[in-house]
Design a protein around this motif. Structure first.
Motif, short mmCIF file in Angstrom:
data_model
loop_
_atom_site.label_atom_id
_atom_site.label_comp_id
_atom_site.label_asym_id
_atom_site.label_seq_id
_atom_site.Cartn_x
_atom_site.Cartn_y
_atom_site.Cartn_z
N GLY A 129 2.93 -14.76 -7.47
CA GLY A 129 1.69 -14.47 -6.77
C GLY A 129 1.64 -13.12 -6.07
N ASP A 130 2.63 -12.28 -6.27
CA ASP A 130 2.69 -10.99 -5.61
C ASP A 130 3.63 -10.08 -6.39
N PHE A 131 3.66 -8.82 -6.02
CA PHE A 131 4.64 -7.91 -6.60
C PHE A 131 5.08 -6.93 -5.53
N ARG A 132 6.27 -6.38 -5.72
CA ARG A 132 6.85 -5.43 -4.78
C ARG A 132 7.08 -4.12 -5.51
N ILE A 133 6.62 -3.04 -4.92
CA ILE A 133 6.80 -1.73 -5.52
C ILE A 133 8.18 -1.21 -5.15
N ILE A 134 8.97 -0.96 -6.17
CA ILE A 134 10.33 -0.48 -5.99
C ILE A 134 10.34 1.05 -5.96
N SER A 135 9.55 1.65 -6.86
CA SER A 135 9.43 3.09 -6.94
C SER A 135 7.95 3.44 -7.04
N LYS A 179 0.81 -1.22 0.00
CA LYS A 179 0.00 0.00 0.00
C LYS A 179 0.85 1.27 0.00
N LEU A 180 2.06 1.19 0.50
CA LEU A 180 2.91 2.37 0.51
C LEU A 180 3.29 2.79 -0.89
N GLY A 181 3.21 1.88 -1.85
CA GLY A 181 3.60 2.17 -3.21
C GLY A 181 2.55 2.92 -4.00
N LEU A 182 1.38 3.14 -3.47
CA LEU A 182 0.33 3.80 -4.22
C LEU A 182 0.50 5.30 -4.30
N SER A 183 1.37 5.87 -3.48
CA SER A 183 1.59 7.31 -3.57
C SER A 183 2.35 7.60 -4.86
N GLY A 184 2.08 8.71 -5.45
CA GLY A 184 2.71 9.05 -6.72
C GLY A 184 1.68 9.00 -7.82
N HIS A 185 1.97 9.69 -8.91
CA HIS A 185 1.00 9.79 -9.98
C HIS A 185 1.51 9.22 -11.29
N GLY A 186 2.79 8.96 -11.38
CA GLY A 186 3.36 8.47 -12.62
C GLY A 186 3.45 6.96 -12.64
N GLU A 187 4.39 6.48 -13.44
CA GLU A 187 4.59 5.04 -13.58
C GLU A 187 5.37 4.49 -12.39
#
Length: 75
Positions: free
Chosen positions: A20-26, A4-12
């Motif tokens: 079965g999962d993914f990790r937000i790097i940026s 959920k921390l990865g949802l901030s931001g407006h770009g790609e």
């Protein structure tokens, strides 16, 4: 589970695709479909390849990317 921390931001977003999962790097709001370039909102992201590290917008696109000659054989 979606980070959920990865949802901030407006770009790609930059994402690492796991089994079965993914990790937000940026952080970002979306990733791009590897085939069509279509924006896929992170909350709708459900199809990707761990081996290729790429996302897909639809099941049909994922199938065609995984088995590129399958549709040609039917024709």
């Amino acid at each position: 589970m979606l980070n959920k921390l990865g949802l901030s931001g407006h770009g790609e977003a930059k994402v690492e695709y796991l089994d079965g999962d993914f990790r937000i790097i940026s952080p970002g709001a979306y990733v791009l479909c590897a085939v069509t370039g279509e924006r896929i909102p992170l909350e709708q992201l459900s199809l990707w390849s761990v081996d290729r590290q790429e996302a897909y917008a639809t099941p049909q696109i994922a199938l065609e990317r995984t088995f590129p000659n399958a549709a040609k054989k039917k024709a």
